[in-house]
Each structure stands twice: as C-alpha cells, then as structure tokens.
Scaffold this active site. Structure first.
Site, PDB file in Angstrom:
ATOM      1  N   HIS B  56       0.830  -1.210   0.000  1.00 38.92           N
ATOM      2  CA  HIS B  56       0.000   0.000   0.000  1.00 38.92           C
ATOM      3  C   HIS B  56       0.864   1.259   0.000  1.00 38.92           C
ATOM      4  O   HIS B  56       0.414   2.329   0.400  1.00 38.92           O
ATOM      5  CB  HIS B  56      -0.925   0.008   1.213  1.00 38.92           C
ATOM      6  CG  HIS B  56      -1.765  -1.223   1.333  1.00 38.92           C
ATOM      7  ND1 HIS B  56      -2.625  -1.610   0.345  1.00 38.92           N
ATOM      8  CD2 HIS B  56      -1.855  -2.160   2.304  1.00 38.92           C
ATOM      9  CE1 HIS B  56      -3.234  -2.741   0.707  1.00 38.92           C
ATOM     10  NE2 HIS B  56      -2.773  -3.101   1.888  1.00 38.92           N
ATOM     11  N   HIS B 218      -7.220  -4.515  -1.034  1.00 36.77           N
ATOM     12  CA  HIS B 218      -6.572  -5.774  -1.400  1.00 36.77           C
ATOM     13  C   HIS B 218      -7.255  -6.350  -2.635  1.00 36.77           C
ATOM     14  O   HIS B 218      -7.112  -7.520  -2.947  1.00 36.77           O
ATOM     15  CB  HIS B 218      -6.662  -6.784  -0.261  1.00 36.77           C
ATOM     16  CG  HIS B 218      -6.256  -6.203   1.047  1.00 36.77           C
ATOM     17  ND1 HIS B 218      -7.162  -5.724   1.965  1.00 36.77           N
ATOM     18  CD2 HIS B 218      -5.031  -5.992   1.579  1.00 36.77           C
ATOM     19  CE1 HIS B 218      -6.501  -5.241   3.007  1.00 36.77           C
ATOM     20  NE2 HIS B 218      -5.224  -5.394   2.808  1.00 36.77           N
TER      21      HIS B 218
END
Lengths: 209, 332
Positions: B56, B218
């Site tokens: 991320h 995700h």
C-alpha cells in the site's frame, strides 16, 4: 504434575502433531477460510521448537510463555495472536516448578479467557473456542482424578467438540463471511485446539502422576 | 507476472533496504521490520505508530517523519505485521508520553495491534488505539468485520501527528485521531486487479469493459461490478455513496483526497479531481485542502479512491502544520 520438562514435551508433541496434520488443517481452512491455518501453525510451532532449543526454564509457565511470545511474533493473521495469547495466559498461571491438576485447570480457563477477550467469540460461533471451552470444563470437572485422567477426558471433549462444529454456521472469523455456506465444514481452529489437548493427554499418560 | 523484484520471498526486505538507502532521515530496521525516524522522539511527545500489510506504499513507511508517524511496521504483502514488530516500534519511539496506534480495520491488523498494545502496556508503555474505518462501500468484507480502513488513515496520521508534535497528551492525540476518522468517508473503484508477488497472477478477473465498484485495497470485492462509464458518472456515484453516509451541507468545508491505487496515471486522477470539485461546488461544499496522487495503493491495481474529511478550523490548522516525510512534505 507438569514441570518445565513436561511443558516442553507437550509443546514439542504439539509441534509434531501439527506437522502431521498441516495439510488437513489447511484444507479445512481452504473450505471456509483463507486456506493458511495449517501452514501458519506449522511455521509458528517450528519457530517455537527452535526458540525452546537450549531455552532454560525453571517452570512450565516459562516454557509456555516463551512458546506464546514466539507464536505471536511468527504467525500473524488471527491464529498467531489468539494461540499466542492463550499460551501466554496459561504460562502466567503456571509459574511454579510443579503444576498440579487444579493449577492446570486454572491455566486452561485463563487461556480460554485470553482467546475470548481478543477474539470475542462465544461457544457455537464455530471457532477454536468451541473446542477449548468444553475441554477446559471437562478438565476442571475431572481434576480431582489427577492431571493424566483429566487431560484424557479433556482431549476427548475437544475432539468431539471439533467434530461438532461441522453443522454449525460460523459467526466469527473469516468463515463468518460465508454465512450459511460455512455449514458442513469442520472448523480448523477447533481442530487444532483438539490437537493441543490430545498432545497434553499423550504426554501426561507417559509421565508420573 | 512481470515485476522488478529479485525473488517473491524477499520483496518486503529488499524494498526496505531501498527505503533505507533513499531516506537518511529514517532508521530502517530490516530484520525487525520497523521503519522509524532517525532522530529520537522528543521527551514528552506522544509517539504515533502505524502499520499493516505491505503493498500500500507510500502507506505507512512513507509517512514516517516530522509531523506524522514516529514509526511504521510493514507486514508481508497484504498481511498484517506481527505484535513483536509493533512492540519493538513502540518501545523504540516512546518519548515517555505514550504511543498511539493507528490501525486500519482489518481483522488481522486489529488482533495483532490489540495484542501489541497489551504487551506494550506490560512493558510500561501506555498505548491508545485509533481504529480507522472510513470505507462506506461495504459493512463486512473478506478481510474485515465492519467497515474497512482506507484513505482516512492518511488524514488521521497527518492531523493526529501534528497534534502530537504541538504537545497534546496521549488521550488528546487519540481523541483527535478518532474525530478525524469519524469525520471521514471513502469510496473506491477498480479498473483492473492487482498481482501479489507471491501469487504471481491477478487476484481477480475483471473483464476489459468492467469496473469493480466499492473495491477494497486488497482487491476484495465491493458493491457491484458494472460496465465502464465516463469518469464523470463514476465519480458522481462514488460521491453519492459517500454523501449518503455522511451528508455535507452547503457552506461546509472538507479536505479531499483523490488517491490512485497504484497503476492509474495522474492525468486520470486529475480528471477525477475535477469532477469531485465540480460536484461538491454545485452543492456549496468547499474543498479547503486537497491531495491528488498515489498515497494508499494496492500494488499495481488501476483505480481511484475518494476520501472526504469534514473539516473545521482546528483540523485545517493541524493539516497545515509542518510535515516532513518521504511522501508528504510541506511547511518545513
């Protein structure tokens, strides 16, 4: 009685049992979770075996606390913190050179409390609590007959309870997102918890009362 | 899979080696997996620690520095870090005033940070946790119980970080972080899947002409799968979802984040920002501050998330306070 060597033997036996059942745990988890329970537990317990090698402990509690910290720092996901804190809680309850059946009963209750505090699961939610709670209760009820007998009863209770998770619908954990589709599968966490009680029974059956 | 990696197993470690080489202002412990400020925490300053799965970036290591985080704990790709990392981080950066954990609402992150908080308390480090759950797309996902934590994490880390810097107490910094979270809402859309190095193939199939609406960071599913449409319409739907959850009245001010998910060019992000600005302006809502860029990504996923934080004078002042991190820098 359980001393430091007994606790070490228990944890090593659990590690061996997880090696043997790793694929089964993972395939149970693949059905209703994310399919890594076996490999996660195996990785954690391999780290525990390594951590206990040469680790000098005076009490069973020290062994279990070491195992707990190692699980916490090597497993991740949800099973790492849950099993890790259970072992730490049991370890804190067994801080004497020799633990009797009453102390063990207290340790299992403390382990259950730690798991429930962290995971907020109740009996019937289709988690490791479903096996741990009846096993802990069975151990306490049989404690007067000594650790070996009590742990044998507890192991049977955990195994029956793990099988008993098959028809349940999951309310906690990854499997809960499946809703009704979680029905018909045995819970992997309850299954690994049954191993924990079975290996203690095996270790104590071979040792002195 | 075509990626600039050495080996799928070494992705996180190798990236941390690079972070260390690129940013002398950071102390990067590759073995313990902790990124912290090179300078010791000022005595009496509350420390902020965050973390989560890798993939991320720049979240969270890119937000370590003056005015934001004191330390970050990167886990494996899309996997929670473990409590040992967080405990090490907390002990390393505690300045005697305690530590705030900023935790995105994913089950693994929540459990591991909760345990780390207990361990830190046992070691004498007081901890308060701020749980970020700003994503209005889903109530529960494959990864979460409750709402997911996404773009508002940056807002919480920036504003609570500024409060810590000015000397607020542990309880005050945590309360401010919770206030920012409560004032923030997010919504995301994916145009493509992402490929984790370990899996080696896209996490989900998304046909060429379809988008995943309400996707998670995700790649986990959102509300619906729809045909691709003009950006204007996609943004209108995303804003409608946000405003349905948190209405904004004419005259109110917001901080707006238009965030790329990793593989969307700035050209498109600015198109999205233009639509957001126009739609909010039509409602009489003023964007007081903004960020456009890649801040909370999902590897090589194409797509965008929009986060709005309802702002007031105090939040804006803290937003404007100096920050000096690899990914966010102003006022210094």
């Amino acid at each position: 009685m359980l001393d430091a060597d007994g606790a070490r033997a228990w944890v090593l036996a659990l590690a061996e049992a997880v090696e043997q059942t790793c694929e089964q745990l993972t395939s149970l988890d693949a059905a209703i979770g994310d399919g890594d329970h076996g490999t996660n537990m195996r990785r954690g317990l391999r780290a525990v075996v390594e951590a206990l090698d040469g680790f000098d402990a005076a009490t069973p509690g020290e062994v279990l606390k070491k195992a707990g910290m190692t699980l916490i720092s090597s497993v991740g996901g949800a099973s790492g913190p849950l099993y890790g804190s259970a072992f730490r809680a049991m370890g804190k309850a067994l801080d004497t050179p020799q633990a009797d059946a009453g102390q063990l009963a207290g340790a299992f209750a403390a382990g259950l409390e730690a798991v429930q505090r962290l995971g907020a699961a109740q009996v019937g939610d289709k988690t490791m609590v479903d096996a741990w709670a009846p096993a802990s209760a069975a151990f306490a009820a049989e404690a007067v007959r000594g650790p070996a007998a009590a742990s044998a009863t507890a192991a049977r209770a955990a195994e029956e309870a793990a099988l008993g998770t098959v028809p349940l619908q999951a309310h906690k954990g990854r499997a809960s997102y499946l809703g009704e589709r979680s029905i018909g599968h045995q819970d992997p966490g309850a299954t690994s918890t049954a191993l924990l009680f079975r290996t203690l029974a095996d270790v104590l059956a071979g040792g002195p009362e | 899979m075509k990626k600039l990696i050495n080996s799928p197993d070494e992705v996180v470690a190798d990236a941390l080696v690079g972070v260390a080489a690129a940013h002398p202002s950071l102390r990067v412990d590759v073995k313990e997996r902790v990124v912290s400020r090179a300078a010791q925490t000022r005595v009496g300053k509350v420390a902020l620690v965050s973390g989560g799965g890798s993939g991320h970036e720049p979240l969270h290591g890119g937000f370590v520095g003056l005015g934001m985080l004191d330390a970050a704990c990167p886990g494996e790709v899309f996997t929670s870090p473990v409590p040992g990392q967080m405990l090490t981080a907390a002990q390393r950066v505690d300045g005697g005033a305690g530590v705030v954990f900023v935790v995105k609402n994913y089950t693994g992150d929540v459990l591991n940070f909760q345990l780390a908080a207990e361990l830190a308390e046992e070691e004498g480090v007081p901890v308060q946790t701020v749980l970020v759950d700003d994503d209005v797309a889903v109530q529960d996902s494959t990864y979460t119980a409750g709402r997911r934590g996404t773009g508002a994490t940056l807002f919480v880390e920036k504003i609570a970080g500024a409060a810590a810097e000015r000397g607020d107490s542990l309880a005050e910094v945590a309360a401010l972080g919770r206030r920012v979270n409560a004032a923030s809402r997010s919504f995301a859309v994916a145009l493509t899947s992402c490929t984790t190095p370990a899996a080696g193939r896209p996490g989900f199939d998304l046909p060429e002409d379809e988008i995943e609406v309400g996707v998670g960071i995700h790649g986990e599913p959102g509300r619906s799968r729809e045909k691709i449409r003009p950006a204007r319409e996609i943004v209108a739907d995303a804003l409608a979802a946000i405003l349905a959850d948190q209405p904004l009245e004419s005259g109110e001010e917001v901080i707006a984040l238009v965030n790329g998910m990793g593989a969307t060019p700035l050209l498109e992000l600015y198109i999205v920002y233009g639509e957001v600005a126009a739609l909010l302006s039509a409602r009489g809502v003023r964007i007081a501050r903004n960020l456009v860029g890649n801040y909370v990504t999902s590897l090589d996923m194409a797509g965008v998330s929009i986060t709005l934080c309802r702002a007031d004078a105090e939040l804006l002042a803290l937003w404007d306070a100096p920050v000096d991190t690899p990914a966010l820098r102003w006022g210094v």
